[in-house]
Design a protein around this motif. Structure first.
Motif, PDB file in Angstrom:
ATOM      1  N   HIS A 133       0.810  -1.219   0.000  1.00  0.00           N
ATOM      2  CA  HIS A 133       0.000   0.000   0.000  1.00  0.00           C
ATOM      3  C   HIS A 133       0.842   1.266   0.000  1.00  0.00           C
ATOM      4  O   HIS A 133       0.306   2.357  -0.041  1.00  0.00           O
ATOM      5  CB  HIS A 133      -0.986  -0.021   1.168  1.00  0.00           C
ATOM      6  CG  HIS A 133      -2.015  -1.092   1.011  1.00  0.00           C
ATOM      7  ND1 HIS A 133      -3.047  -1.005   0.104  1.00  0.00           N
ATOM      8  CD2 HIS A 133      -2.139  -2.286   1.617  1.00  0.00           C
ATOM      9  CE1 HIS A 133      -3.783  -2.097   0.175  1.00  0.00           C
ATOM     10  NE2 HIS A 133      -3.256  -2.889   1.070  1.00  0.00           N
ATOM     11  N   LYS A 134       2.160   1.128   0.034  1.00  0.00           N
ATOM     12  CA  LYS A 134       3.032   2.292  -0.048  1.00  0.00           C
ATOM     13  C   LYS A 134       3.295   2.680  -1.497  1.00  0.00           C
ATOM     14  O   LYS A 134       3.640   3.805  -1.790  1.00  0.00           O
ATOM     15  CB  LYS A 134       4.349   2.015   0.676  1.00  0.00           C
ATOM     16  CG  LYS A 134       4.163   1.818   2.180  1.00  0.00           C
ATOM     17  CD  LYS A 134       5.465   1.492   2.848  1.00  0.00           C
ATOM     18  CE  LYS A 134       5.223   1.181   4.323  1.00  0.00           C
ATOM     19  NZ  LYS A 134       6.405   0.671   4.975  1.00  0.00           N
ATOM     20  N   GLU A 135       3.149   1.758  -2.389  1.00  0.00           N
ATOM     21  CA  GLU A 135       3.366   1.991  -3.819  1.00  0.00           C
ATOM     22  C   GLU A 135       2.037   1.860  -4.545  1.00  0.00           C
ATOM     23  O   GLU A 135       1.192   1.069  -4.153  1.00  0.00           O
ATOM     24  CB  GLU A 135       4.350   0.954  -4.385  1.00  0.00           C
ATOM     25  CG  GLU A 135       5.745   1.056  -3.812  1.00  0.00           C
ATOM     26  CD  GLU A 135       6.461   2.333  -4.210  1.00  0.00           C
ATOM     27  OE1 GLU A 135       6.279   2.812  -5.341  1.00  0.00           O
ATOM     28  OE2 GLU A 135       7.201   2.865  -3.362  1.00  0.00           O
ATOM     29  N   PRO A 136       1.856   2.626  -5.635  1.00  0.00           N
ATOM     30  CA  PRO A 136       0.613   2.464  -6.406  1.00  0.00           C
ATOM     31  C   PRO A 136       0.494   1.025  -6.916  1.00  0.00           C
ATOM     32  O   PRO A 136       1.479   0.437  -7.359  1.00  0.00           O
ATOM     33  CB  PRO A 136       0.782   3.437  -7.575  1.00  0.00           C
ATOM     34  CG  PRO A 136       1.900   4.330  -7.200  1.00  0.00           C
ATOM     35  CD  PRO A 136       2.744   3.601  -6.195  1.00  0.00           C
ATOM     36  N   SER A 137      -0.689   0.483  -6.830  1.00  0.00           N
ATOM     37  CA  SER A 137      -0.909  -0.883  -7.300  1.00  0.00           C
ATOM     38  C   SER A 137      -1.073  -0.894  -8.806  1.00  0.00           C
ATOM     39  O   SER A 137      -1.988  -0.281  -9.340  1.00  0.00           O
ATOM     40  CB  SER A 137      -2.161  -1.468  -6.643  1.00  0.00           C
ATOM     41  OG  SER A 137      -2.437  -2.729  -7.199  1.00  0.00           O
ATOM     42  N   MET A 138      -0.191  -1.580  -9.468  1.00  0.00           N
ATOM     43  CA  MET A 138      -0.280  -1.704 -10.916  1.00  0.00           C
ATOM     44  C   MET A 138      -1.293  -2.772 -11.311  1.00  0.00           C
ATOM     45  O   MET A 138      -1.685  -2.856 -12.464  1.00  0.00           O
ATOM     46  CB  MET A 138       1.096  -2.033 -11.508  1.00  0.00           C
ATOM     47  CG  MET A 138       2.137  -0.930 -11.263  1.00  0.00           C
ATOM     48  SD  MET A 138       1.589   0.721 -11.760  1.00  0.00           S
ATOM     49  CE  MET A 138       1.615   0.565 -13.521  1.00  0.00           C
ATOM     50  N   ALA A 139      -1.753  -3.565 -10.350  1.00  0.00           N
ATOM     51  CA  ALA A 139      -2.696  -4.644 -10.637  1.00  0.00           C
ATOM     52  C   ALA A 139      -3.967  -4.107 -11.290  1.00  0.00           C
ATOM     53  O   ALA A 139      -4.496  -4.722 -12.215  1.00  0.00           O
ATOM     54  CB  ALA A 139      -3.035  -5.410  -9.361  1.00  0.00           C
ATOM     55  N   LEU A 140      -4.458  -2.969 -10.831  1.00  0.00           N
ATOM     56  CA  LEU A 140      -5.658  -2.387 -11.428  1.00  0.00           C
ATOM     57  C   LEU A 140      -5.454  -2.156 -12.911  1.00  0.00           C
ATOM     58  O   LEU A 140      -6.244  -2.598 -13.741  1.00  0.00           O
ATOM     59  CB  LEU A 140      -6.009  -1.065 -10.731  1.00  0.00           C
ATOM     60  CG  LEU A 140      -7.089  -0.232 -11.429  1.00  0.00           C
ATOM     61  CD1 LEU A 140      -8.433  -0.949 -11.357  1.00  0.00           C
ATOM     62  CD2 LEU A 140      -7.164   1.145 -10.831  1.00  0.00           C
ATOM     63  N   TYR A 141      -4.373  -1.479 -13.269  1.00  0.00           N
ATOM     64  CA  TYR A 141      -4.129  -1.107 -14.662  1.00  0.00           C
ATOM     65  C   TYR A 141      -3.829  -2.335 -15.521  1.00  0.00           C
ATOM     66  O   TYR A 141      -4.298  -2.432 -16.660  1.00  0.00           O
ATOM     67  CB  TYR A 141      -2.999  -0.082 -14.732  1.00  0.00           C
ATOM     68  CG  TYR A 141      -3.294   1.083 -13.823  1.00  0.00           C
ATOM     69  CD1 TYR A 141      -4.322   1.974 -14.114  1.00  0.00           C
ATOM     70  CD2 TYR A 141      -2.594   1.262 -12.632  1.00  0.00           C
ATOM     71  CE1 TYR A 141      -4.629   3.023 -13.255  1.00  0.00           C
ATOM     72  CE2 TYR A 141      -2.893   2.306 -11.777  1.00  0.00           C
ATOM     73  CZ  TYR A 141      -3.912   3.188 -12.097  1.00  0.00           C
ATOM     74  OH  TYR A 141      -4.216   4.212 -11.253  1.00  0.00           O
TER      75      TYR A 141
END
Length: 99
Positions: free
Chosen positions: A6-14
């Motif tokens: 949760h400290k880094e943007p989740s690329m999983a969504l994209y």
């Protein structure tokens, strides 16, 4: 299952948006993850971007989309100095409309 950091943007969504296969599936995905007003705001901003790319004036865009002048101005700034992806999409649409 991988732990999400949760400290880094989740690329999983994209990454997973790219796996959607149809417009209807994409619409339903956004219906699931966004409130009605969030989805409408995204749709409205895209419509504003298309109309700006077509050279429409603020009053016409306001009348056609109901977007506030602040939203129109923000989208205009994004088209002028954003990442270029939105501008590329709207320019592509404009070219397709000419054909």
């Amino acid at each position: 299952m991988a732990k999400l950091d949760h400290k880094e943007p989740s690329m999983a969504l994209y990454e997973n948006i790219l796996k959607l296969k149809t417009v209807d599936e994409c619409r339903k995905f956004f219906e699931d993850v966004c409130t009605v007003s969030e989805a409408r705001a995204i749709e409205q901003r895209f419509d504003v971007a298309v109309l700006l790319t077509q050279g429409k004036i603020y009053n016409e865009i306001l009348a056609r989309t109901g977007a506030s002048s602040a939203t129109i101005s923000r989208v205009s700034r994004v088209l002028a100095s954003g990442t270029g992806v939105l501008r590329g999409l709207t320019e592509q649409l404009a070219e397709e409309d000419k054909e």
